[in-house]
Design a protein around this motif. Sequence first.
Motif: not given
Length: 207
Positions: A30, A72, A123
């Motif tokens: 991330h 995402t 996500d």
Amino acid sequence: ATGTGQQMEMDELKEIVLAAARMGRKVASHAHAEEGIIAALEAGVASIEHGSYTGPRAIKLFKETGAYLVPTLLAGKTVATLAVEADFMSETIKAKAIRVGNDMAGSFEKAHKAGVNIAYGTDSGVSPHGTNDEEAVLMVANGMSESDVLVSATINAADLNDMSDSIGTIEQGKVADIIAVDASPLENIDELLDVDFVMKGGKVFKD
């Protein structure tokens, strides 16, 4: 508070990647800010999730390492919308969500145009489960061709997950995971929003 910045030191990142490799696993990171993206890529991660501020230096490393960007975009859109409509975020978090959520798309477009490997991911949990198909629409809206979107969700996603021997393409000997829609998503990506047929592992779940 680190905000969108790097939160782990390089020795920590390298040890995580090494420990995962010992177990035959890859690491997904991330990361929002470019310094964090660069550190994660230098440590040897297989993918960056979000990559909100992917700039020229990070793009160079993506291409050198072959790592994937999982943009995402749906998560970015969701948090930006929630920041305006919901009341459970503090003002500081709202400001961050709006800024980062809106910046993700621009970084994705630059990275894709530069030839960075892209794998499809949403996500989900940030956005509601079951809305994953909307990522495809956002990817096309931000400069990706319909065919490249389909590759990102099939061939590339399978490669990132080391599953190319069983999924990602329709071939003899592979798992029969197949969907069908009324018209070609190569001409209108919105077709993926209404899937008419679903086969998973050779078993029909929706017809």
